[in-house]
Structures are given as structure tokens and as C-alpha cells.
Design a protein around this motif. Structure first.
Motif, short mmCIF file in Angstrom:
data_model
loop_
_atom_site.label_atom_id
_atom_site.label_comp_id
_atom_site.label_asym_id
_atom_site.label_seq_id
_atom_site.Cartn_x
_atom_site.Cartn_y
_atom_site.Cartn_z
N LEU A 1 78.51 16.56 3.11
CA LEU A 1 78.13 15.37 2.72
C LEU A 1 77.74 13.98 3.62
O LEU A 1 77.00 13.42 3.74
CB LEU A 1 79.39 14.56 1.66
N TYR B 1 85.55 21.09 -5.43
CA TYR B 1 86.13 19.87 -4.59
C TYR B 1 86.27 18.66 -5.51
O TYR B 1 85.56 18.51 -6.40
CB TYR B 1 84.81 19.43 -3.52
N PRO C 1 86.45 14.88 -5.17
CA PRO C 1 86.31 13.50 -4.09
C PRO C 1 87.42 12.56 -4.57
O PRO C 1 87.92 12.47 -5.59
CB PRO C 1 85.00 12.88 -4.78
N GLY D 1 82.30 9.01 -9.86
CA GLY D 1 81.96 8.36 -11.18
C GLY D 1 81.56 9.29 -12.08
O GLY D 1 81.00 10.47 -11.36
N TYR E 1 79.59 16.84 -19.64
CA TYR E 1 79.48 16.36 -18.24
C TYR E 1 79.88 17.78 -17.44
O TYR E 1 79.33 18.23 -16.57
CB TYR E 1 79.80 15.32 -17.94
N LEU F 1 78.20 20.58 -14.82
CA LEU F 1 78.64 20.54 -13.15
C LEU F 1 78.73 22.16 -13.13
O LEU F 1 78.29 22.88 -12.31
CB LEU F 1 79.68 19.72 -13.25
N LEU G 1 75.73 24.14 -12.95
CA LEU G 1 75.06 24.02 -11.53
C LEU G 1 75.77 25.12 -10.62
O LEU G 1 75.16 25.23 -9.65
CB LEU G 1 75.15 22.23 -10.87
N ARG H 1 78.27 9.29 -8.11
CA ARG H 1 78.24 10.52 -8.68
C ARG H 1 77.71 11.62 -7.66
O ARG H 1 77.81 12.60 -7.93
CB ARG H 1 77.34 10.37 -9.82
N MET H 2 77.29 11.21 -6.46
CA MET H 2 76.86 12.07 -5.54
C MET H 2 77.70 13.30 -4.98
O MET H 2 77.50 14.38 -5.02
CB MET H 2 76.34 11.41 -4.45
N ASP H 3 79.13 12.68 -5.12
CA ASP H 3 79.63 13.79 -4.59
C ASP H 3 80.16 14.85 -5.32
O ASP H 3 80.29 16.01 -5.09
CB ASP H 3 81.09 12.83 -4.35
N LEU H 4 80.18 14.39 -6.79
CA LEU H 4 80.52 15.51 -7.75
C LEU H 4 79.16 16.48 -7.76
O LEU H 4 79.34 17.61 -7.84
CB LEU H 4 80.87 14.73 -9.02
N ILE H 5 78.02 15.94 -7.88
CA ILE H 5 76.77 16.78 -8.00
C ILE H 5 76.52 17.50 -6.57
O ILE H 5 76.56 18.89 -6.76
CB ILE H 5 75.69 15.71 -7.93
#
Lengths: 312, 395
Positions: free
Chosen positions: A54, A82, A84, A88, A98, A102, A105, B232-236
């Protein structure tokens, strides 16, 4: 086949002039639960987020599951879960929708583990994401980190916002993951938590790694605290032998830390008349304080969680 | 794996998409449905024009001849002149004739459009007629006009005969077309608003950008910045989705929204055309393709929005700049029509390349401009991907 889940070598991450992580090296063996301990702002999240690609690294090498963290980022993320430290959720949909998104994905079809984890953590999957309390949101994070059943799990401050009961359930889940052969790398600023679940710990302070040991070694190293109340005053010099440190005298009471063979100490104690005796395991707390001094501790004490805040 | 993020974007934004779709539908259908009323108002005869015969001289120095149908019992007429037809016609008009004739010749100015109203006076001879000749001045104000009317009305009657004009109502719109503010849009074309295609060109397409362009400017930026701002970037990016895939899926979501807007707008317009019976004059294929030209215009706004989002990571900055970009294009296009020396400005306005007029008016799809915008948007998107891949994702 490498025995390491992750190898970090001389990792440095700079933001302009500010160094967030400095020359950090760390190996995490397969099958262990590794705790990265440190006060807020020490660089724990930065380390983790750099490992996951990241953030870009300024210097150093990171290898995860035998793959290069930069080149093979996608493959690594396929095999790594992971959570974080801060995240959010997408608003206006159900928790299940949701999580399922994920999961898709990650190309995982089965939602069995998702449902199982939610059940154990008492998370209502039908709730809308924007209606969740802090604790419930954290549960969503925990579920998503574990639901794809990946071999390496990275957790950034996983118990933040979870109540003590949920923390216990979470630790239990982590132990099961370990038994199933998974590797867990978690960061925390809660000492008791690390002591409870991790078998190895590294302490990071002001961007630098200052300790990296097995919990058991640390406990051996720090030893046990022996407190003896004698009938009469006793000359403490009798206990100044190898393996005994921090001798404190309080009238007829003597407190000392025993790091080596306790036999010699007990025999010397027996030379005098004893009224009461107490032997306790020296918690990591003192060690933690020693490494944390200036800044870190004060902040954590204010939060009231770092020292003794965990539940045993 | 592909498509989930795109689908999620659409799913979580369905309310906004629904609202814009409804607006586009109402506007598309409504504008077409208004056309017959509009057309009628353009071609409608002026009141009583049948009673009046206006002969416009062929050469500019000639005289205008006005004759009208005699009114029974009328023993005198007045002719009022005005340069516009308005509610207060009587009050602001000039008296050009008063007398018993039904055929007059007056000076004619070919550069001005004039309106003439003829009124018949009944029984005015009872009070001698001459009194009016005396008391009403040639250029009368409302006060002395009413005085004169009072005199007439003491014994006689006043009756409206008819109204006609030296201009044609449609000419007003031709004049409008020559207005520099408009010529930017029409590319110098004279667009006939009495036809459905010309009407749609000016009354629907020329401002549809406000609705769809602004929506896309907002939507494209927020599709990415909301993931930054909502943390939300971290989760994506804990899932094995690559950064380029993420950007491409966001862009595809924008494409899908654009297509939704296009289809719904086309549906509205075509059903409107069917409703008013104009489908023979503008077939549904042409109508659809005219609206479809919007796609690449929206794509470049979307690509630029995503680009701004990855550069600024802030909704406020990104949306501000993207809206300024769309609005600025409109202003450039408008200014480019002001003077020949400013004509070049249109080439740097994206709106110039949204060539709906070729399709709508000439039936030729401007593939060059359409693909040009599409290629430009893909280049901008590529740039966005490059930057997004390079930069850290902030916590």
C-alpha cells in the motif's frame, strides 16, 4: 520451500524528511503468531502497509511467502488476509453484501467461514454497514481478514474496539488458526494481548526495532519476582548471587527478581525464619516500560489500555 | 473477479443514478412533447392578420402599402405602429394614420421589423371627426391617447380590425441564430427551430451538458475519492485486485452510467417523438445516434474526474476542478462564436467535439470527433493509472 512467512530486511520508509520506519529487519516463521508491539506512531502500521504494497518502500527488501512484496503483490494478497488499523465500509449495503464482495475479489466462492466467524463473534450479517457501532465494525474487519482462509494473516491492532468477551473469542480463533498451520503477524500497543496470544514479539519504538524475542525467552529473561517476609531484618547482601537482580528491602520484606536457578535463592531464604513468601511471574510489563520510556508509556497510560489493560 | 468493483460502484450509487435517469427521461420526453406548442406559437398568424394586407416594397426606398377590409358602420380608422408586439401595444405605439381611407402608404424601413394595428371607429362622424384630427397629436402619449379615445367613445365605438407585421415571426429566431452567443453551438449553422431536429438541437442538446456533464463530473471524482476519504482503500487492496483493475472498473462503472443516461434519454425522446407524431421527421435511429454522441463527451469527463481523484484524493478539489473543466469548455465554446479572431478557441473546448448536430441535422455520425474524444479519455485514464500505481495510498 522457505520456512519464513515473511522476511523484512533493512526496511526504511521515509516521507520526505520524516523517517517512519528505520532500517527494520524482521523474520516471521511459518506457523507462529508474531506480535509487533509499540506505542502509537512508532511505525507499526507503516511497516505493515509497506509489506502489503500500500506504501512504497524507500529502501530494503520484503519477502512474503517467498515472494517479492513489490513484484508479486497480487499473488501475495491472494494468500494473505489483512485487517487494517483503520478502515471504513461501503455505506448503504448489508454487512454480508460487503463481505461477500470482498470475498469475490479474493476469488473465494465459499462463504462458510465468513458465516462461521460472524456467528462466533456475534456479528449480525443483515445489519446495514452504516448502522454499525465501533465494536461491530471492528468485527467486520476481523471477519474479512480471516474469511478467505489464507495462509498468512496480518492484523493491525485487531482488538481495538472489541469488548473483553469478544477479545477472548478472538484470541481463541487466532490460536485455532495457528493450529491449522496459519501464520499470524499482528501489531498491538496492548502488552497483555501480545503476551496472551503471541509466541514471539518485536518491539518497535520511534521507527526502530529495539527487541525481537520469543515470549518464553523474554519471560525466562525477566524471570520471577520473589517476595519474602522474614521474622527479623535480614541482610540483603546474602542474596547478591548470580541470577538475582533488583533487590529491594522494605523493613522485614525483601523483594528480588530471580532469572536463573531458583534453588540457590530458596536455600538462602531458608537460613532465616520466614513468615510469608510469594513467587510471581514477572510480567512483560516492566520490560515494556523499560523499552517504552520517554513518550510511549505516558501516552499509553493515558489511554489506559497498554499496561494491564488486557484481560487474562 | 472482473466487474465486481464496477457493479459495487453502481449498486451503492443507485439513488443518484435513479435521480439523474429520471431527470434525463423527463427532460428528453418533455422537451419533445413541448415542440408542437412551440411550433404553433412560431407559425401562428397574428390576430386578425387576415383582415390586413401588407405590401412590402421590393426596393428599400419604396413605400409600405397597408390596406384592410372595411368594417361595416365604420366611418374612420386609425393605424398604430410599434416595433414589437407586446402586451402594452396600445400604450407604446405611434399613431401613423387617422382617417377614412382603407388603403394607405407610409414610409418603409427595411432594416426594422414593424407591427401595425388597425382599428375601426364607428359613428365618429357624429362628433364631426375633425375634433379627433385636432386633439390627437401624431406622436401621442398614453395620456392623450386615452383622451382621444374618450372623445371617440362619448359617441362612437372603437373596434379592432387586425394586426400584421413587416417581419415574419420566424425571422426572430433567425436573428437569434446570428447572435454570437449562439453561433458557437451551431457552428455557424442556421438552425430552423420550426423543425423538430433544429428545435431539439437548440432546446435540448445545447444545454443537456449541464445535467449529464455536471453529474459525471461529480460522480467520477467521488467514485474514487470516497474510497480514499472513507478509508476503504486498505480493505479493497487487501484483496488481489490490482490498482489498474480498480481504476478501469471505476471507469467502466462511469461508462455504464453514461449508457444508462443515454438509453433513458433516447427512450424519452423517441417516445416523445411518437407521442407528437414527429417520428416521420426524425426517425428513432437518428434520434438515438444523436444522443449516443454524448458517450465520448461523458467518457472524457469521467476519465478526467478519475485522474483528478487520484491526484488530489479530495472530493472538494477534484469536483471543483472537474466542474470548472466542463463549465470552462462551455464558456470557451460560447466565446469562440463572438468573433472570427476567437474562433480557434473552440478547438480546445471538449464540447466542440461533441458533435450532435452532424447526426441530428445532417444524419452523419461524426466518427472522427467521437473516437477522438474516446482516445483522449483513454490517454487520461492511462495517466491516472500510472499515477495511482506509483503513489502511496494514504492512511
Amino acid at each position: 520451500m522457505t520456512n519464513y512467512a515473511m522476511k523484512i530486511k533493512n526496511l526504511t520508509k521515509k516521507y520526505g524528511d520524516f523517517t517512519a520506519v528505520k532500517n527494520l529487519s524482521l523474520d516471521i516463521e511459518k506457523g507462529e503468531i508474531f506480535g509487533l508491539l509499540g506505542p502509537n506512531g512508532a511505525g507499526k502500521s507503516t511497516t505493515i502497509r509497506t509489506c502489503l504494497g500500500l506504501l512504497s518502500k524507500t529502501e530494503g527488501e520484503i519477502e512474503i511467502l517467498g515472494l517479492d512484496s513489490h513484484k508479486d503483490a497480487i499473488e501475495i494478497r491472494k494468500r494473505t488476509g489483512y485487517l487494517p488499523g483503520e478502515f471504513g465500509l461501503l455505506d448503504g449495503i448489508s454487512v454480508y453484501t460487503y463481505l461477500k464482495y470482498l470475498l469475490r475479489l479474493s476469488s473465494v466462492k465459499s462463504d462458510e467461514k465468513l458465516k462461521d466467524l460472524a456467528k462466533r463473534l456475534d456479528l449480525d450479517l443483515k445489519r446495514k454497514t452504516n448502522e454499525l457501532s465501533k465494536g461491530n465494525k471492528q468485527k467486520v474487519g476481523v471477519v474479512q481478514a480471516l474469511m478467505a482462509d489464507q495462509e498468512f494473516i496480518i492484523l493491525d491492532e485487531p482488538t481495538g474496539g472489541l469488548d473483553p468477551l469478544m477479545q477472548q473469542i478472538f484470541y481463541e480463533i487466532l490460536r485455532e488458526e495457528k493450529e491449522a498451520g496459519k501464520t499470524v503477524f499482528m501489531s498491538s500497543h496492548v502488552l497483555a494481548e501480545v503476551e496472551t496470544v503471541c509466541n514471539r514479539v518485536a518491539i518497535i519504538k520511534e521507527a526502530e526495532l529495539i527487541l525481537n524475542e520469543h515470549i518464553s525467552t523474554l519471560q525466562d529473561m525477566t524471570g520471577k519476582v520473589l517476595e519474602v517476609e522474614f521474622r527479623h531484618k535480614v541482610d540483603p547482601s546474602a542474596f547478591e548471587i548470580e541470577g538475582v537482580t533488583d533487590i529491594e528491602v522494605d523493613d522485614r520484606k525483601i523483594r528480588m527478581t530471580v532469572t536463573k536457578d531458583i534453588d540457590q535463592v530458596v536455600k538462602r531464604v531458608a537460613d532465616h525464619r520466614v513468615i510469608n513468601m510469594n513467587l510471581s511471574t514477572y510480567s512483560l510489563e516492566k520490560l515494556f516500560l523499560r523499552y517504552y520510556s520517554n513518550g510511549g508509556v505516558v501516552e499509553n497510560e493515558k489511554e489506559g489500555v497498554a499496561i494491564g489493560g488486557g484481560v487474562k | 473477479m472482473i466487474g465486481h468493483t464496477m457493479f459495487m460502484e453502481l449498486r451503492t450509487s443507485w439513488k443518484g443514478i435513479l435521480v439523474i435517469s429520471l431527470l434525463v427521461l423527463i427532460v428528453g420526453w418533455g422537451m419533445v412533447s413541448i415542440f408542437p406548442t412551440f411550433q404553433e406559437s412560431l407559425t401562428e398568424d397574428l390576430e386578425g392578420a387576415d383582415n390586413v394586407d401588407l405590401v412590402i416594397p421590393e426596393d428599400e426606398s419604396g413605400e409600405l402599402n397597408i390596406s384592410w377590409v372595411p368594417v361595416k358602420n365604420a366611418d374612420g380608422y386609425i393605424v398604430l405602429e410599434n416595433d414589437r408586439f407586446s402586451f402594452d401595444f396600445l400604450l407604446t405605439s405611434k399613431l401613423v394614420y387617422m382617417g377614412t381611407s382603407t388603403n394607405i402608404s407610409i414610409p418603409y424601413n427595411s432594416t426594422e421589423t414593424k407591427y401595425y394595428a388597425i382599428m375601426a371607429l364607428e359613428n365618429w362622424s357624429v362628433i364631426g371627426g375633425q375634433s379627433i384630427n385636432v386633439t390627437v397629436p401624431y406622436n401621442f402619449t398614453d395620456i392623450n391617447f386615452y383622451e382621444a379615445m374618450n372623445q371617440i367613445n362619448t359617441s362612437g365605438m372603437i373596434q379592432f380590425v387586425g394586426l400584421d407585421t413587416t417581419g415574419k415571426a420566424a425571422n426572430l429566431f433567425e436573428e437569434l441564430m446570428e447572435n454570437p452567443g449562439y453561433s458557437g453551438f451551431t457552428g455557424g449553422r442556421v438552425i430552423d427551430m420550426t423543425e423538430i431536429d433544429g428545435f431539439l438541437s437548440l432546446e435540448l442538446f445545447s444545454w443537456l451538458w449541464i445535467l449529464v456533464g455536471m453529474f459525471m463530473a461529480y460522480f467520477s471524482v467521488s467514485s474514487v475519492t470516497s474510497d480514499f476519504e472513507g478509508k476503504r482503500m486498505d480493505l479493497i487492496f487487501s484483496t488481489p485486485i490490482s490498482r489498474e483493475q480498480y481504476i478501469i472498473e471505476k471507469f467502466l462503472a462511469m461508462t455504464a452510467v453514461s449508457l444508462i443516461m443515454i438509453f433513458i434519454c433516447a427512450w424519452g425522446v423517441i417516445s416523445g417523438l411518437n407521442g407528437i407524431g414527429e417520428i416521420d421527421n426524425l426517425d428513432s435511429g437518428t434520434a438515438f445516434l444523436s444522443i449516443f454522441t454524448m458517450l465520448s463527451f461523458l467518457m472524457i469527463i469521467a476519465a478526467f474526474g478519475i485522474f483528478l481523484a487520484v491526484v488530489f484524493r479530495s472530493s472538494k478539489a477534484g469536483m471543483g476542478i472537474n466542474i470548472a473543466f466542463v463549465f470552462g469548455s462551455f464558456i470557451l465554446l460560447t466565446i469562440s462564436g463572438f468573433a472570427d479572431s476567437l474562433r480557434w478557441l473552440k478547438y480546445i473546448s471538449i464540447m466542440h467535439y461533441w458533435d450532435y448536430n452532424s447526426m441530428l441535422l445532417d444524419g452523419v455520425f461524426n466518427t472522427g470527433y467521437f473516437l477522438g474524444l474516446l482516445v483522449a479519455s483513454l490517454i487520461i485514464l492511462g495517466l491516472a493509472i500510472y499515477i495511482f500505481k506509483k503513489r502511496d495510498i494514504p492512511m
